[in-house]
Motif scaffolding. Sequence first.
Motif, mmCIF file in Angstrom:
data_model
loop_
_atom_site.group_PDB
_atom_site.id
_atom_site.type_symbol
_atom_site.label_atom_id
_atom_site.label_comp_id
_atom_site.label_asym_id
_atom_site.label_seq_id
_atom_site.Cartn_x
_atom_site.Cartn_y
_atom_site.Cartn_z
ATOM 1 N N SER A 62 -13.554 52.310 28.296
ATOM 2 C CA SER A 62 -13.081 52.043 29.658
ATOM 3 C C SER A 62 -14.087 52.525 30.684
ATOM 4 O O SER A 62 -14.376 51.838 31.685
ATOM 5 N N LEU A 96 -10.004 49.560 42.721
ATOM 6 C CA LEU A 96 -11.405 49.444 43.120
ATOM 7 C C LEU A 96 -11.568 48.514 44.333
ATOM 8 O O LEU A 96 -12.257 48.840 45.301
ATOM 9 N N VAL A 102 -15.278 56.825 38.433
ATOM 10 C CA VAL A 102 -15.871 55.985 39.487
ATOM 11 C C VAL A 102 -16.244 56.849 40.684
ATOM 12 O O VAL A 102 -17.338 56.719 41.256
ATOM 13 N N LEU A 104 -8.318 55.104 44.559
ATOM 14 C CA LEU A 104 -9.006 55.789 43.464
ATOM 15 C C LEU A 104 -8.772 57.292 43.538
ATOM 16 O O LEU A 104 -8.507 57.947 42.521
ATOM 17 N N ARG A 111 -17.172 50.307 31.352
ATOM 18 C CA ARG A 111 -16.991 49.167 32.257
ATOM 19 C C ARG A 111 -17.048 49.601 33.721
ATOM 20 O O ARG A 111 -17.652 48.903 34.543
ATOM 21 N N TYR A 112 -16.468 50.750 34.037
ATOM 22 C CA TYR A 112 -16.329 51.136 35.441
ATOM 23 C C TYR A 112 -17.296 52.229 35.901
ATOM 24 O O TYR A 112 -17.616 52.299 37.089
ATOM 25 N N VAL A 133 -6.658 49.380 37.702
ATOM 26 C CA VAL A 133 -7.945 49.945 38.120
ATOM 27 C C VAL A 133 -8.727 48.932 38.947
ATOM 28 O O VAL A 133 -9.346 49.282 39.963
ATOM 29 N N ASP A 134 -8.707 47.659 38.543
ATOM 30 C CA ASP A 134 -9.427 46.634 39.302
ATOM 31 C C ASP A 134 -8.896 46.527 40.729
ATOM 32 O O ASP A 134 -9.666 46.414 41.688
ATOM 33 N N THR A 178 -6.332 56.159 32.763
ATOM 34 C CA THR A 178 -6.515 55.545 34.081
ATOM 35 C C THR A 178 -7.024 56.576 35.081
ATOM 36 O O THR A 178 -7.914 56.286 35.892
ATOM 37 N N VAL A 186 -10.720 57.197 34.405
ATOM 38 C CA VAL A 186 -11.556 56.087 34.872
ATOM 39 C C VAL A 186 -11.744 56.154 36.385
ATOM 40 O O VAL A 186 -12.867 56.025 36.902
ATOM 41 N N CYS A 187 -10.657 56.366 37.133
ATOM 42 C CA CYS A 187 -10.756 56.442 38.600
ATOM 43 C C CYS A 187 -11.605 57.643 39.016
ATOM 44 O O CYS A 187 -12.442 57.539 39.932
#
Length: 511
Positions: free
Chosen positions: A496, A427, A465, A444, A499-500, A423-424, A458, A461-462
Amino acid sequence: MPEATTFVTASYIVKDEEELLGASLAAVAPFVDEIVVYDTGSRDRTVAIAREHGATVVEGFWDDDFGAARNRALEHCTGEWVLSVDADEVVHGDPRAWRRSLRLATTDSFALEVVSSSYADGGAEHRAMVARVLRRSHCRFEGMLHEVIVGRWGAVSQVQNSTIFLRHYGYTAVYMRERNKGARNLALAEAALEKARGGGRTVEPDLVINVARSATLAGDHAKALRTFATLDLDSLPDGSGLIAGPTVLVSALALSDLTTARRWIDRMEAWGESKHVCSAMRAQVSMAEGDWNRAEDLLRGLEDDVHRTSAQFRADAHTDQLITCVARQGRGAEAAELLLSHVTTGRSGISPVSALLLVEETADGAARLAAALPDALVKPFLAQLQTCLAEVTAGFFEALWTRTGHRPSLLAAVARQWPSMTVDEALRWSLRLREAGLEDLCPLRRIAAAAGQRDTTTRIVCAGVLHEIGETWITPALEAMLAVVPDDQVDNVVASLTRYAPALAASLVPA
């Protein structure tokens, strides 16, 4: 006194060469007074490009005979001298020295050095001397494939001309696949051989050699060795044997026929080939046997020399093999330093994946490789590394990003690695792609939409964002994924997201 208007003519035969012809014509212009392009039926912009560069274009035909086509082109040339160039070749050298060499010539034909590389402008090199310059009134071409310059009324004198050379782009791996040159050459070579046999003439060994060399080019190594085996080496002219030998070695090594490889190397040595050329060949045989120490000794003893055929032999052309020998003997750090030094020349043909794995043996290896890599090798490296796992290329790509050039190519390559990005990483590279106006390549987005290809957390999370930065199109898919998160995984998903995508995460926590 001024030179005649058409002292030198550049002569081409072409078909569907729009990709490379323009660069070739632009490069040859300072060396000639006239350009004649004989087109054999192009369906792209080849003819238009030739005319844009001021060439005389002859719209001709193709009859599977290179020599005949070059002679038809020759009929339209008016220069005293004719330089035969292919569309995938670029002339380099000194125009004034070139013209002076022709004015002082006492011969009727010249051979030029042709340099081919594994990549467009870099990689491992192959050098050969090829007859390409002729005095028009005294010479013509002969041969359906690998045509040669012959005299119109008898033998023709020929020497090397070192004032210019040709860089050849037609044998790069990509171009070979696109044009299927191996199969084309094999068909022409076999047709020429059958024509000679059908005419009742004595079959020249060069016709047999053309078939075998073309089979090697086409990847049919068994056919190549069967064909070479029909030659009588005791009566084979030295020059023909020296041309055939390197190709025999390629096919023999491909089939692990080391007996044939050694026999031909011995013959080449007897025919007068340079001891350094023969040592380089023996090193390849030793490598095939796994005798890395013996191969290293042979390679370290190489010196620059000249092939019996007059092409230049460069010792550093075998540095890749030396690197492999050193690495195979467990001296990884030493091999990595050799690679980092050699890659700066632009003549390294070691695969990018192997290079990355090797430089791991030294401190900051990936960053040092990115800094050392010449421009000519950047795109080939990106093309081959873009399908690797992101964890393998991450350090190298990040270091390459700090360079000022090649960023569009780098972004395009990295964008293809979304299936294995963290993920990092997604991003970081998504931001860079968006800043470059390449939102459609955003990792993403790709990960969020990749049902079945990435794990659900995952993807959530994407998608979170994207939702947080205002891409509302993802909302239905995000809601659908959140709805099926198992109860025992909710806390992990929220953690998770915190954080994002903190705003989204907060909205999921009961008040």
